[in-house]
Design an enzyme around this catalytic site. Sequence first.
Site, PDB file in Angstrom:
ATOM      1  CB  ILE A  19      -0.894   0.051   1.293  1.00 29.57           C
ATOM      2  CG1 ILE A  19      -2.073  -1.122   0.971  1.00 29.57           C
ATOM      3  CG2 ILE A  19      -1.579   1.268   1.292  1.00 29.57           C
ATOM      4  CD1 ILE A  19      -3.017  -1.533   2.214  1.00 29.57           C
ATOM      5  CG  ASN A  91       1.736   2.520   4.528  1.00 33.11           C
ATOM      6  OD1 ASN A  91       0.431   1.797   4.472  1.00 33.11           O
ATOM      7  ND2 ASN A  91       2.705   1.883   4.260  1.00 33.11           N
ATOM      8  CG  ASN A  95      -2.411  -8.988  11.400  1.00 31.10           C
ATOM      9  OD1 ASN A  95      -1.928  -9.298  12.733  1.00 31.10           O
ATOM     10  ND2 ASN A  95      -3.635  -9.264  11.375  1.00 31.10           N
ATOM     11  CB  SER A 141      -5.686  -2.548  10.373  1.00 29.07           C
ATOM     12  OG  SER A 141      -6.456  -3.830  10.166  1.00 29.07           O
ATOM     13  CE  LYS A 142     -10.015  -8.042   8.808  1.00 27.75           C
ATOM     14  NZ  LYS A 142     -10.205  -9.153   8.274  1.00 27.75           N
ATOM     15  CD  GLN A 148      -7.164 -10.717  11.300  1.00 29.81           C
ATOM     16  OE1 GLN A 148      -6.008 -10.424  11.928  1.00 29.81           O
ATOM     17  NE2 GLN A 148      -7.333 -10.542  10.101  1.00 29.81           N
ATOM     18  CE1 TYR A 154      -1.461  -4.364  11.439  1.00 28.59           C
ATOM     19  CE2 TYR A 154      -3.501  -5.430  11.453  1.00 28.59           C
ATOM     20  CZ  TYR A 154      -2.577  -4.811  10.966  1.00 28.59           C
ATOM     21  OH  TYR A 154      -2.812  -4.452   9.650  1.00 28.59           O
ATOM     22  CB  ALA A 185     -11.215  -4.585   4.977  1.00 30.95           C
ATOM     23  CB  THR A 189      -0.004  -5.977   0.217  1.00 35.41           C
ATOM     24  OG1 THR A 189      -0.185  -6.306   1.433  1.00 35.41           O
ATOM     25  CG2 THR A 189      -0.873  -4.572   0.067  1.00 35.41           C
TER      26      THR A 189
HETATM   27  P1  NAP Z   1       3.572  -4.686   3.404  1.00 35.22           P
HETATM   28  O1  NAP Z   1       3.272  -5.217   2.201  1.00 35.22           O
HETATM   29  O2  NAP Z   1       4.257  -5.592   4.380  1.00 35.22           O
HETATM   30  O3  NAP Z   1       4.542  -3.382   3.082  1.00 35.22           O
HETATM   31  C1  NAP Z   1       4.923  -2.519   4.148  1.00 35.22           C
HETATM   32  C2  NAP Z   1       6.339  -2.096   3.887  1.00 35.22           C
HETATM   33  O4  NAP Z   1       6.621  -1.320   5.082  1.00 35.22           O
HETATM   34  C3  NAP Z   1       7.382  -3.155   3.688  1.00 35.22           C
HETATM   35  O5  NAP Z   1       8.327  -2.591   2.753  1.00 35.22           O
HETATM   36  C4  NAP Z   1       8.020  -3.206   5.200  1.00 35.22           C
HETATM   37  O6  NAP Z   1       9.282  -3.801   5.104  1.00 35.22           O
HETATM   38  C5  NAP Z   1       8.146  -1.698   5.571  1.00 35.22           C
HETATM   39  N1  NAP Z   1       8.153  -1.775   6.939  1.00 35.22           N
HETATM   40  C6  NAP Z   1       7.397  -2.023   8.110  1.00 35.22           C
HETATM   41  N2  NAP Z   1       7.858  -1.820   9.200  1.00 35.22           N
HETATM   42  C7  NAP Z   1       8.911  -1.160   9.035  1.00 35.22           C
HETATM   43  C8  NAP Z   1       9.894  -0.298   9.767  1.00 35.22           C
HETATM   44  N3  NAP Z   1       9.717  -0.509  11.325  1.00 35.22           N
HETATM   45  N4  NAP Z   1      10.815   0.463   9.440  1.00 35.22           N
HETATM   46  C9  NAP Z   1      10.774   0.678   7.903  1.00 35.22           C
HETATM   47  N5  NAP Z   1       9.931  -0.047   7.019  1.00 35.22           N
HETATM   48  C10 NAP Z   1       9.114  -0.666   7.847  1.00 35.22           C
HETATM   49  O7  NAP Z   1       2.218  -4.063   3.991  1.00 35.22           O
HETATM   50  P2  NAP Z   1       0.927  -3.801   3.690  1.00 35.22           P
HETATM   51  O8  NAP Z   1       0.044  -4.777   3.499  1.00 35.22           O
HETATM   52  O9  NAP Z   1       1.227  -2.661   2.271  1.00 35.22           O
HETATM   53  O10 NAP Z   1       0.421  -2.791   4.645  1.00 35.22           O
HETATM   54  C11 NAP Z   1       0.698  -1.323   4.725  1.00 35.22           C
HETATM   55  C12 NAP Z   1      -0.216  -0.614   5.953  1.00 35.22           C
HETATM   56  O11 NAP Z   1      -1.737  -1.179   5.499  1.00 35.22           O
HETATM   57  C13 NAP Z   1       0.158  -1.275   7.179  1.00 35.22           C
HETATM   58  O12 NAP Z   1      -0.022  -0.184   8.255  1.00 35.22           O
HETATM   59  C14 NAP Z   1      -1.206  -2.286   7.400  1.00 35.22           C
HETATM   60  O13 NAP Z   1      -1.351  -2.685   8.730  1.00 35.22           O
HETATM   61  C15 NAP Z   1      -2.298  -1.583   6.734  1.00 35.22           C
HETATM   62  N6  NAP Z   1      -3.195  -2.482   6.316  1.00 35.22           N
HETATM   63  C16 NAP Z   1      -3.008  -3.601   5.289  1.00 35.22           C
HETATM   64  C17 NAP Z   1      -4.027  -4.370   4.919  1.00 35.22           C
HETATM   65  C18 NAP Z   1      -3.917  -5.427   3.885  1.00 35.22           C
HETATM   66  O14 NAP Z   1      -4.973  -5.984   3.456  1.00 35.22           O
HETATM   67  N7  NAP Z   1      -2.801  -5.605   3.245  1.00 35.22           N
HETATM   68  C19 NAP Z   1      -5.518  -4.200   5.596  1.00 35.22           C
HETATM   69  C20 NAP Z   1      -5.484  -3.235   6.773  1.00 35.22           C
HETATM   70  C21 NAP Z   1      -4.531  -2.367   7.047  1.00 35.22           C
HETATM   71  P3  NAP Z   1       9.643  -5.207   5.389  1.00 35.22           P
HETATM   72  O15 NAP Z   1       9.180  -5.847   3.921  1.00 35.22           O
HETATM   73  O16 NAP Z   1      11.020  -5.486   5.451  1.00 35.22           O
HETATM   74  O17 NAP Z   1       8.702  -5.609   6.618  1.00 35.22           O
END
Ligand code: NAP
Length: 269
Positions: A19, A91, A95, A141-142, A148, A154, A185, A189
């Site tokens: 995201i 962002n 989880n 997040s949801k 959950q 989380y 939700a 990704t």
């Molecule tokens: P993602 O695919 O894991 O991408 C997140 C990015 O942030 C990755 O490059 C990760 O690096 C980096 N990151 C995480 N922690 C970090 C830290 N401490 N320092 C520097 N970089 C960091 O996650 P996503 O699914 O896009 O999620 C993004 C946001 O959306 C999050 O807040 C998540 O809670 C929220 N969200 C996502 C969903 C969903 O369905 N995907 C649903 C609800 C909410 P690494 O790969 O090294 O960890």
Amino acid sequence: MDLELKNKVVVVTGGAKGIGEGIALAFAEEGALVAALDRDEPTLRRLAHRAVAEGWSLTGFPLDLRDESAVSAAFGEIERRFGGIDILVNNAGGNDAVGLHHSPAEFVASLERNLVHYFTCAHFALPALKKSRGAIVNISSKTALTGQGGTSGYAAAKGAINGLTREWAADLAQHGIRVNCVLPAEVITPMYEQWLAKAPDPAAARRQLDLTIPLGRRTTTIREVADLVVFVASSRASHLTGQILCVDGGYIHLDRALTAPVTHLKKSE
Ligand code: NAP
């Protein structure tokens, strides 16, 4: 609609993948000067090259957001290089399934991964945001609204992010700074793919997931989340603050009856 984002300085945490990557690219496409903060240095570098090839401005800042001095230095460097900060998108997170059976120390570590850096980044961005009368968008997040199971850390972090959105909106209205929250939700990704891969039958789990979403019976795309974030952060959303906006195809709030007829659909197909 002109979103008036040309040359606006935008910081996106977790901007290398998923995201965050989508948000960073969507702002860059609008002509913003994007700073992507992420610990995945090779992916950040590839993303920056891709943006340059498109004629966009996207600079990677490789760091771990839990490292306060690295975050402080990055915000100082962004201000020096670009002359200010207009928008902060908090962002990064994931989880991590830290549940009640984990230790209190593991719970605190989950809050460090998912919550504390939202505060750290807002803290270091604040002087610049006051000057620009800018905006903050927090990604929640949801789980903050629905729970959950098995993910206390989380869910607590995301609930707190919703609370901080209201708190910061109240605190910063006097400076003309708007603070809103975008709450997805189900979005496919890298984080989500890793989780699906653990299912006994990942393809079946994916199909089941799609069926739980009333609008279109599909997951929300990264682009749909990014477009909402870009609009909410832009000056075209100039009287929007303290809001928690769910971009989820009706997953959280619509009547359960809309997802129950999965069996009815099967019968008529
Ligand atoms: P993602 O695919 O894991 O991408 C997140 C990015 O942030 C990755 O490059 C990760 O690096 C980096 N990151 C995480 N922690 C970090 C830290 N401490 N320092 C520097 N970089 C960091 O996650 P996503 O699914 O896009 O999620 C993004 C946001 O959306 C999050 O807040 C998540 O809670 C929220 N969200 C996502 C969903 C969903 O369905 N995907 C649903 C609800 C909410 P690494 O790969 O090294 O960890």
